[in-house]
Design an enzyme around this catalytic site. Structure first.
Site, PDB file in Angstrom:
ATOM      1  N   ASP A 124       0.990  -1.262  -0.036  1.00  0.00           N
ATOM      2  CA  ASP A 124      -0.011   0.306   0.289  1.00  0.00           C
ATOM      3  C   ASP A 124       0.836   1.167  -0.152  1.00  0.00           C
ATOM      4  O   ASP A 124       1.630   0.929   0.137  1.00  0.00           O
ATOM      5  CB  ASP A 124      -0.913   0.094   0.488  1.00  0.00           C
ATOM      6  CG  ASP A 124      -1.981  -1.231   1.538  1.00  0.00           C
ATOM      7  OD1 ASP A 124      -2.297  -1.582   0.241  1.00  0.00           O
ATOM      8  OD2 ASP A 124      -2.850  -2.047   2.202  1.00  0.00           O
ATOM      9  N   ASP A 140      -7.006  -1.089  -4.673  1.00  0.00           N
ATOM     10  CA  ASP A 140      -8.227  -0.569  -3.974  1.00  0.00           C
ATOM     11  C   ASP A 140      -9.150   0.474  -4.387  1.00  0.00           C
ATOM     12  O   ASP A 140     -10.436   0.104  -4.463  1.00  0.00           O
ATOM     13  CB  ASP A 140      -7.328   0.141  -2.302  1.00  0.00           C
ATOM     14  CG  ASP A 140      -6.611  -1.204  -1.834  1.00  0.00           C
ATOM     15  OD1 ASP A 140      -7.271  -2.718  -1.456  1.00  0.00           O
ATOM     16  OD2 ASP A 140      -5.841  -1.296  -1.490  1.00  0.00           O
TER      17      ASP A 140
END
Length: 168
Positions: A124, A140
């Site tokens: 991330d 995402d």
């Protein structure tokens, strides 16, 4: 089989879905590889001051870091979601844009699943600064936007009364 015969509606949906999945996976994995190569975990830089930072983190859980350490279960869930997306696109005579939106959901799931399988965690790197929100990634974004567009698109499609038996 005649090579010049046009694709059926099902064929067009399937191709659009597959292209969306592949494009999302390629973009997601390329960006994650760049982040891993350029920034050690915990480091990054400001992209838009006060709005968005790039911050490399490794997430062993799911969205919002829930289910930490449950990677194998999350892989199974991703496979189930992918199978459901494939079945929906194949069986239902949905509009082409809806097939693309569902492909974005599936592609994002595959992108994060690849991370879990080969990295042991999901990379991330997008950190909002204007609101307290968990760090996230390209996959995402595609999953979230794909779900939103799919829900609205599916609702509008049903509202128009276009839903019926699948056309081949």
């Amino acid at each position: 089989m005649d090579a010049t015969r046009p694709l059926s509606r099902r064929g067009m949906r399937s191709v659009a879905f597959l292209l969306a999945v592949c494009l999302v996976v390629v973009v997601d994995q390329a960006v994650k590889a760049a982040v891993r190569a350029l920034y050690p975990v915990g480091e990054g830089e400001t992209l838009i001051p006060g709005v968005l930072d790039l911050l490399h983190v490794e997430n062993t859980g799911a969205a919002f870091s829930m289910a930490r350490g449950m990677g194998p279960l999350l892989v199974v869930i991703a496979i189930a979601v992918l199978a459901g997306c494939v079945a929906l696109v194949w069986r239902e005579d949905i509009p082409l844009p809806l097939a693309v939106a569902i492909g974005c959901v599936a592609g994002g799931g595959v992108g994060n699943m690849i991370d879990r399988l080969f990295q042991g965690s999901v990379t991330d790197f997008l950190a909002t600064r204007f609101v307290d929100f968990p760090v996230f990634n390209v996959a995402d974004v595609f999953v979230t936007c794909g779900v939103a567009v799919s829900v609205v698109g599916y609702y509008l499609w049903n509202l128009k009364g276009e839903r019926g038996p699948s056309a081949t």
